[in-house]
Design a protein around this motif. Sequence first.
Motif, PDB file in Angstrom:
ATOM      1  N   SER A 184       0.829  -1.210   0.000  1.00  0.00           N
ATOM      2  CA  SER A 184       0.000   0.000   0.000  1.00  0.00           C
ATOM      3  C   SER A 184       0.861   1.257   0.000  1.00  0.00           C
ATOM      4  N   ILE A 185       1.958   1.225   0.705  1.00  0.00           N
ATOM      5  CA  ILE A 185       2.859   2.389   0.735  1.00  0.00           C
ATOM      6  C   ILE A 185       3.411   2.667  -0.657  1.00  0.00           C
ATOM      7  N   VAL A 186       3.821   1.617  -1.354  1.00  0.00           N
ATOM      8  CA  VAL A 186       4.351   1.784  -2.715  1.00  0.00           C
ATOM      9  C   VAL A 186       3.290   2.381  -3.632  1.00  0.00           C
ATOM     10  N   VAL A 187       2.079   1.833  -3.602  1.00  0.00           N
ATOM     11  CA  VAL A 187       1.000   2.316  -4.463  1.00  0.00           C
ATOM     12  C   VAL A 187       0.628   3.749  -4.103  1.00  0.00           C
ATOM     13  N   ALA A 188       0.564   4.071  -2.809  1.00  0.00           N
ATOM     14  CA  ALA A 188       0.201   5.424  -2.372  1.00  0.00           C
ATOM     15  C   ALA A 188       1.217   6.454  -2.850  1.00  0.00           C
ATOM     16  N   ILE A 189       2.485   6.109  -2.807  1.00  0.00           N
ATOM     17  CA  ILE A 189       3.525   7.037  -3.282  1.00  0.00           C
ATOM     18  C   ILE A 189       3.361   7.304  -4.776  1.00  0.00           C
ATOM     19  N   ILE A 190       3.103   6.249  -5.541  1.00  0.00           N
ATOM     20  CA  ILE A 190       2.899   6.430  -6.982  1.00  0.00           C
ATOM     21  C   ILE A 190       1.690   7.334  -7.241  1.00  0.00           C
ATOM     22  N   LEU A 191       0.604   7.108  -6.521  1.00  0.00           N
ATOM     23  CA  LEU A 191      -0.595   7.929  -6.704  1.00  0.00           C
ATOM     24  C   LEU A 191      -0.342   9.381  -6.320  1.00  0.00           C
TER      25      LEU A 191
END
Length: 571
Positions: A184-191
């Motif tokens: 989730s942290i990886v996806v949130a950073i991309i978003l």
Amino acid sequence: MNTELIGIIFMYLATIALAIPLGKYIAKVFKGERTWLDFMAPLERFIFKFSGIDPNREMTWKQHLKALLTINVIWLFYAFFCLLFQSHLPLNPDKNPSQSPDLAFNTALSFLTNTNLQDYSGESLATYFTQHFVFMFLHFVSAATGFAAMMVVFKAMKDKVTDKLGNFWDFFLKSITRVLLPLSIVVAIILAFNGTPTSYKGKDTVIGLQGDTVHISRGPAAAMIAIKQVGTNGGGWFGVNSAHPFENPNYLTNMVENMSIFVIPVALVFALGFYLNKRKLAWVIFGVMTIGFLCMLYPSVKAEIGGNPAIAHMGISQPTGSMEGKEVRFGPAASAFWGITTTVTSNGSVNSMHDSMMPVSGMCQMFDMMINAFYGGVGVGYLNFYIFVIIAVFISGLMVGRTPEFMGRKIEAREMKIASLVALLHPFLILVGTSLASYILVNYANAAWATKPSAWLNNPGFHGFSEMLYQYASSSANNGSGYAGLTANNIFWNVSTGMVIFLGRFLPIIGPVAIAGILANKKFVPESAGTLKTDTSTFGIMVLAVIVIVAALSFFPALTMGPIAEHFSIK
């Protein structure tokens, strides 16, 4: 159009390429082997020490279910009262009101069960507090609940004879700290770096090109959107979910969010193979699920890029396919792909309006949820598939005149009764719910006690029936997507779908865990020449046949009255 097709092929292949090593990593985590995220161990020990939980205390399957159900009841009351009084809680810069009791009941149950059916719009009937500390919190723990239940079944299949099946809290916490949170942290950073809001400020006011004043909702959305996808939750920050340009700003974020929907469900199939050291079995299961997935994907993509026949009959060209209800940023192919991936899992997020899709696409999306076993949600996808495996083993054993065995245990009447009840529950909830709604709509069209059913549907005829059928299929499958033409925020729909959501979540968890626990405590039967091989393509075909027959016999008549009839009416 060719570029769009290349895009969805790339997304699928990239997801599989990520799922295999992720599955291996997940297996190592729960086998107690060293992984690169072992630095989370001190945090886990602190949480266990603070809460007084001994993660090394082994539990029976009944103790697992007791812990699972007890904590979920606590979370239900917490979520319900937060929503009921959210206007009095902090982090409400837009001064949004509290939810009504029936809406709070439906919403709390929906997010607790990983369903996230949203009979409200996030911009107007949720606050930053409830979005974060209720919805996002439940995004994590509901996914972890399914994950932990699945690990009980994995553990039961691994050990030869035992009634000790690990520790629920250990499975639960590690699924968050070692899997859900890092992804989730990886996806949130991309978003966030692609334009998804992360601000705690309220609505912004801008002057449009025509000189009118526009109030634009925002908020700390990136973090919640990440776990809504990774945890197969689907409940969006904004009312139109990932069709909103803030929630899904561009094609890159569309790819990341779409791949996030089913990377863990696919990875868990491979994790089974690595955990049990039965990789061939994992590939058979993956093959069955993938065949089912592709059988739903192909007709949907073909229907959407082919355009609407009714418009074609008017002599109007549709070079870009059927674009009604879709974002021009993504196009019909990527929208159809998302529509299938979100319903073949229990995600339910959308990047286009399913209500506007062609009837064939709607049928495929509904059939995904009616089967509810191709990939599926985090953890619970395999639990649903496990029921079909048990039934297939039993039928196969009877066909050859031998006592059915699975993983060295004899399957007898008790296990089959549980499996049959779970398999029949899903069609019962969907079909009875739809029948009840149809009966009330026809016979009590203006009844005040049913919130005037004549106002439920914005579309008459076959499509209106599809709207109601879809709503109960989505609720029972704990999916959460819906046809927006159905006016569902009223007492009847909030309460009825709330009950379906509850039963559709917990009984299908209780059943597989009980079967696995009972089988694990039986005498282990060594494999012999007469043992049914469950890691062969022949058995895979048998499982697929059982799934299709059970689903087709149960749901084909209802689909005939809805999307199939609508399809032929516009040809």
